[in-house]
Design an enzyme around this catalytic site. Structure first.
Site: not given
Length: 336
Positions: A23, A56, A97, A145, A147
């Site tokens: 992060c 948020d 999250d 997903g 890629s």
């Protein structure tokens, strides 16, 4: 580090393929707020319970009565060299999250960028396996997903969850007179920076980054708390500033009460501080009264965390109280 990826973790130092790590590679908070400033919908529909207004951790949309959908996405460059551990950390961070707004993750999809010309694909498999193992532990499905061939390795997840619209955790619900609890120690940022520079492995940092915030979120909701956030790339001070600003209060931090991982102070003293951490401190300094707090403590409080704990307005069993919210004073943050 408790990894099961064997020689793969040592054959390729994944952190050396990225300009930043975890992060700490986020766009600086001040720059990000300037980018999204004109994108906030001033006429927000009633069913969008949490949107872009205060920054948020996830979006929340009411779908019917007592049900709301939570949506978020999070991905980053390698924070550790071991691919399996990096996958676990990134997945834990993405799921966080959902927990940070009081939701339960239901399904996730992988987000993978991989430099296929410079890294073999087998470590990528280990990254995905780490993410899958964490999602399974959280009771969250992983369904495919996306890629891309990327010059830098990147991994994370887009996560969808469910929440009770009447029991959400949000940034703007802080009230004066409420204590602040922190559910994980700080320091993973400086330890990860040291790991990238030296190759030293810090099992305590990996353990913290792979601990789900599910239990902390449930405990906060069960005690009736309504204000929280997770501590990630903007550091404790950055995320606390956002909470204080959104809630119209001042946050007072007891610097001596904040817990740190073993080795974190040594890492700061020896100069292992990321650019992200220094940018965090520069961002909050105009809004903070640091009194006589040392530069070392300021850097640790601004340390860019990856997959950090929850910062909750209210007491949480097992979590130290690190400060309190008070009526708004001259600055949004006071550190003593």
């Amino acid at each position: 580090m408790g990894s099961s990826s064997g020689a793969l973790g040592s054959a390729y130092r994944l952190t050396q393929f990225a300009h930043g790590g975890g992060c700490a590679c986020k766009i600086p908070p001040g720059e990000l707020e300037e980018i999204v400033a004109g994108l906030i919908d001033t006429d927000r529909p009633d069913d969008l319970l949490i949107g872009l207004d205060d920054g948020d951790d996830a979006a929340v949309v009411r779908i019917e009565g007592d049900r709301a959908v939570v949506a978020t996405a999070d991905f980053f460059t390698p924070v550790v060299d071991d691919p399996y551990d990096w996958g676990r950390i990134a997945a834990t961070n993405a799921l966080s999250d959902v927990y940070a707004v009081g939701g339960t993750p239901v399904v996730a999809v992988n987000l993978l960028g991989w430099p296929r010309d410079t890294l073999p694909m087998e470590p990528a498999r280990e990254v995905l396996r780490g993410g899958l193992d964490v999602a399974r532990a959280a009771g969250c499905h992983v369904a495919g997903g996306h890629s891309v061939d990327d010059p830098e390795p990147k991994y994370g997840m887009a996560v969808t969850g469910l929440a009770d619209p009447g029991r959400l955790l949000r940034l703007d619900a802080g009230r004066p007179g409420v204590p602040l609890s922190l559910t994980k120690p700080l320091g993973v940022g400086v330890l990860n920076t040291r790991h990238k520079a030296t190759g030293e492995v810090f099992a305590q940092a990996v353990a913290a980054m792979t601990t789900l915030n599910a239990e902390a979120s449930r405990a906060a909701l069960e005690r009736g708390h309504r204000c929280a956030t997770d501590v990630t790339g903007f550091g404790l001070l950055g995320h606390l500033y956002k909470m204080a600003r959104a809630s119209g209060v001042t946050a007072v931090v007891d610097a001596a009460a904040v817990p740190y991982l073993d080795g974190a102070r040594d890492a700061v003293r020896e100069g292992y501080v990321s650019g992200g951490t220094r940018r965090n401190l520069a961002w909050v300094t105009p809004h903070a009264d640091f009194g006589r707090v040392s530069e070392e403590d300021r850097l640790l409080l601004a340390d860019a965390q990856t997959s950090g704990g929850l910062l909750v307005a209210g007491e949480v069993p097992g979590a130290p109280v690190v400060g309190e919210l008070v009526p708004r004073e001259a600055t949004a943050l006071i550190v003593r």
